[in-house]
Design an enzyme around this catalytic site. Structure first.
Site, mmCIF file in Angstrom:
data_model
loop_
_atom_site.group_PDB
_atom_site.id
_atom_site.type_symbol
_atom_site.label_atom_id
_atom_site.label_comp_id
_atom_site.label_asym_id
_atom_site.label_seq_id
_atom_site.Cartn_x
_atom_site.Cartn_y
_atom_site.Cartn_z
ATOM 1 N N HIS A 180 0.877 -1.191 0.000
ATOM 2 C CA HIS A 180 0.000 0.000 0.000
ATOM 3 C C HIS A 180 0.904 1.227 0.000
ATOM 4 O O HIS A 180 1.461 1.604 1.027
ATOM 5 C CB HIS A 180 -0.900 0.002 1.239
ATOM 6 C CG HIS A 180 -1.876 1.149 1.277
ATOM 7 N ND1 HIS A 180 -3.217 0.957 1.511
ATOM 8 C CD2 HIS A 180 -1.724 2.478 1.117
ATOM 9 C CE1 HIS A 180 -3.837 2.124 1.496
ATOM 10 N NE2 HIS A 180 -2.942 3.070 1.263
ATOM 11 N N HIS B 106 1.578 5.337 -1.655
ATOM 12 C CA HIS B 106 1.194 6.521 -2.435
ATOM 13 C C HIS B 106 2.454 7.139 -3.023
ATOM 14 O O HIS B 106 3.344 7.552 -2.275
ATOM 15 C CB HIS B 106 0.500 7.550 -1.544
ATOM 16 C CG HIS B 106 -0.773 7.036 -0.953
ATOM 17 N ND1 HIS B 106 -1.992 7.147 -1.578
ATOM 18 C CD2 HIS B 106 -1.013 6.356 0.202
ATOM 19 C CE1 HIS B 106 -2.927 6.584 -0.831
ATOM 20 N NE2 HIS B 106 -2.363 6.088 0.252
ATOM 21 N N LYS C 36 -9.109 -0.669 -5.928
ATOM 22 C CA LYS C 36 -9.179 -0.007 -4.629
ATOM 23 C C LYS C 36 -10.531 0.660 -4.425
ATOM 24 O O LYS C 36 -10.986 1.434 -5.271
ATOM 25 C CB LYS C 36 -8.055 1.045 -4.547
ATOM 26 C CG LYS C 36 -8.021 1.862 -3.269
ATOM 27 C CD LYS C 36 -7.602 1.032 -2.059
ATOM 28 C CE LYS C 36 -7.821 1.772 -0.754
ATOM 29 N NZ LYS C 36 -6.665 2.484 -0.272
ATOM 30 N N HIS D 1 -10.507 0.788 1.699
ATOM 31 C CA HIS D 1 -10.309 1.798 2.751
ATOM 32 C C HIS D 1 -11.532 1.673 3.657
ATOM 33 O O HIS D 1 -12.626 2.115 3.306
ATOM 34 C CB HIS D 1 -10.203 3.205 2.151
ATOM 35 C CG HIS D 1 -9.949 4.250 3.201
ATOM 36 N ND1 HIS D 1 -8.753 4.919 3.331
ATOM 37 C CD2 HIS D 1 -10.728 4.702 4.218
ATOM 38 C CE1 HIS D 1 -8.799 5.734 4.365
ATOM 39 N NE2 HIS D 1 -10.000 5.626 4.920
ATOM 40 N N HIS E 114 -4.704 -0.849 5.818
ATOM 41 C CA HIS E 114 -4.256 -0.081 6.982
ATOM 42 C C HIS E 114 -5.197 -0.227 8.179
ATOM 43 O O HIS E 114 -5.782 0.739 8.667
ATOM 44 C CB HIS E 114 -4.021 1.398 6.658
ATOM 45 C CG HIS E 114 -5.023 2.050 5.739
ATOM 46 N ND1 HIS E 114 -6.380 1.973 5.931
ATOM 47 C CD2 HIS E 114 -4.848 2.810 4.630
ATOM 48 C CE1 HIS E 114 -6.978 2.647 4.968
ATOM 49 N NE2 HIS E 114 -6.073 3.156 4.173
ATOM 50 N N ASP F 187 1.391 2.507 3.546
ATOM 51 C CA ASP F 187 0.542 3.695 3.393
ATOM 52 C C ASP F 187 1.396 4.961 3.504
ATOM 53 O O ASP F 187 0.930 5.986 4.001
ATOM 54 C CB ASP F 187 -0.603 3.708 4.413
ATOM 55 C CG ASP F 187 -1.673 4.737 4.052
ATOM 56 O OD1 ASP F 187 -1.701 5.178 2.893
ATOM 57 O OD2 ASP F 187 -2.465 5.099 4.948
HETATM 58 C C1 NCD Z 1 -3.649 8.910 2.117
HETATM 59 C C2 NCD Z 1 -3.201 9.967 1.112
HETATM 60 O O1 NCD Z 1 -2.690 11.007 1.532
HETATM 61 O O2 NCD Z 1 -3.337 9.736 -0.094
HETATM 62 N N1 NCD Z 1 -3.678 9.503 3.433
HETATM 63 C C3 NCD Z 1 -3.612 8.862 4.616
HETATM 64 O O3 NCD Z 1 -3.740 9.501 5.662
HETATM 65 N N2 NCD Z 1 -3.410 7.569 4.674
HETATM 66 C C4 NCD Z 1 -4.954 8.353 1.707
HETATM 67 C C5 NCD Z 1 -5.333 7.082 2.425
HETATM 68 O O4 NCD Z 1 -4.735 6.035 2.211
HETATM 69 O O5 NCD Z 1 -6.278 7.136 3.215
HETATM 70 ZN ZN ZN Z 2 -3.293 5.053 1.679
#
Ligand code: NCD
Ligand code: ZN
Length: 354
Positions: free
Chosen positions: A14, A16, A100, A137, A175, A248
């Site tokens: 996971h 970003h 997702k 999520h 998460h 995450d």
């Molecule tokens: C994530 C993001 O910033 O894209 N933020 C987070 O707090 N985890 C989005 C997510 O996975 O919820």
């Molecule tokens: Zn995330």
């Protein structure tokens, strides 16, 4: 004498990576330590079609440091309009590894997410048919529901009914932050797993709110009380293959975090493995770090185990955190709040070549 721990090169289930200048800045931090990562599709606009996934993957590959063997595994952002044929075509081509689900409004860039879960039936049935996992999520967005209860409520109101309606669907509860989430995954006989982040093993809600507000610890789902953190640690270090690492790691510039309405997300990619070694050692479970970070996820996704290894090395404890410069401004690296003795020493080939 320093201690060493050599494990299969980990995967991040996971992650970003964003796009543009931020992608260029953060990608090397994951590519340095991880073999593969499941890339979240919450760009603006989101990655909703096979075509979007193909072009985003090309941008990630173009931004990789020369010689890196890192593989981005792509996901599609599920909407009420997602076409089952597009999903199966992208899966058949090997272009996507999962889909997702964001409830609309649950988190960063989730405005295009789902409001009416019943409208997902055709696409979820197709995914069950072809064995393509759904990453969830797991938070309700009902403003009546307290933010600390949103995960537990989602399981009851949305996730369990959805899994009963499409029993063959393979689901990853992403998460997970609550004892209820852990118990739900444990009770599921098959077709369910959960990712755990690094930061939720380290912080509870006091870290965010007691003695001053600390925006760099704010993420979604928000960290819960200490009993939940204990449950997450127990699950992560238990050796149960249904639990595996999804960092995450979610970069937002300091300008976006340190604001009257700051963004949610902790940027943990650079020091995740050092923190995990610390946590697993504290729990007397260093021998289970490899399963959690490098084996269970690949097994769930039906992918081969990585052949390379990385070595962690224990030395003098040093403070961790700091800032990464990005083309968009400074980005704060997650500070675990304690010095880290472990660090990643570097990759090596496993065994001798044939
Ligand atoms: C994530 C993001 O910033 O894209 N933020 C987070 O707090 N985890 C989005 C997510 O996975 O919820
Ligand atoms: Zn995330």
């Amino acid at each position: 004498m320093s201690e060493h721990l050599t494990i299969t090169r980990p995967d991040d289930w996971h992650l970003h990576l964003r796009d543009g200048a931020m992608l260029v800045a953060v990608l090397p931090e994951s590519a340095r330590h991880f073999a593969r990562a499941l890339i979240m599709p919450n760009l603006v606009p989101p990655v909703t079609t096979g075509h979007d996934a193909r072009t985003y993957r090309a941008r990630i590959l173009a931004a990789l440091p020369r010689g890196s063997g890192f593989t981005p595994l792509m996901t599609l952002y599920l909407t009420e309009q997602t076409c089952p044929d597009d999903v199966s075509a992208a899966a058949a081509e090997g272009l996507i590894t999962a889909v997702k689900l964001y409830p609309a409004g649950a988190t960063t860039n989730s405005a295009s997410g789902v409001r009416d879960f019943d409208r997902l039936r055709p696409v979820l049935e197709r995914m069950a048919e072809i064995g393509l996992p759904l990453c969830v999520h797991g938070e309700v967005t009902d403003p009546e529901v307290d933010i600390f209860d949103r995960e537990a409520m989602f399981i009851e109101r949305v996730l369990d009914p959805l899994r009963r309606a499409v029993p063959g669907l393979r689901v990853v509860l992403e998460h997970v932050t609550t004892a209820e989430g852990i118990a739900y995954v444990r009770a599921g006989e098959r077709n369910i797993a959960a990712t755990l982040t690094t930061h939720h093993l380290v912080i509870n809600r006091n870290h965010i709110l007691a003695g001053g507000i600390r925006p760099h610890y704010y993420c979604l789902p928000v960290a819960k009380r200490e009993t939940h953190r204990r449950a997450l640690r127990e699950a992560a270090t238990s050796g149960d293959p249904r639990f595996f690492l999804g960092t995450d790691s979610a970069p937002h510039t300091d300008a976006a975090k340190l604001s009257a309405c700051g963004c949610a997300g902790c940027f943990t990619a650079p020091n995740t493995l050092a923190i995990l070694a610390h946590v697993f050692e504290e729990e007397g479970a260093l021998s289970r770090l490899e399963g959690f970070a490098a084996q269970h996820g690949a097994a769930f996704y039906g992918l081969p185990q990585n052949r390379e290894t990385i070595t962690l090395e224990k030395g003098e404890p040093t403070p961790s955190g700091g800032t990464l410069e990005t083309g968009e401004g400074p980005l704060t690296i997650f500070d675990p709040g304690f010095p880290l003795a472990w660090r990643v020493a570097g990759p090596s080939a496993k065994g001798c070549p044939p």
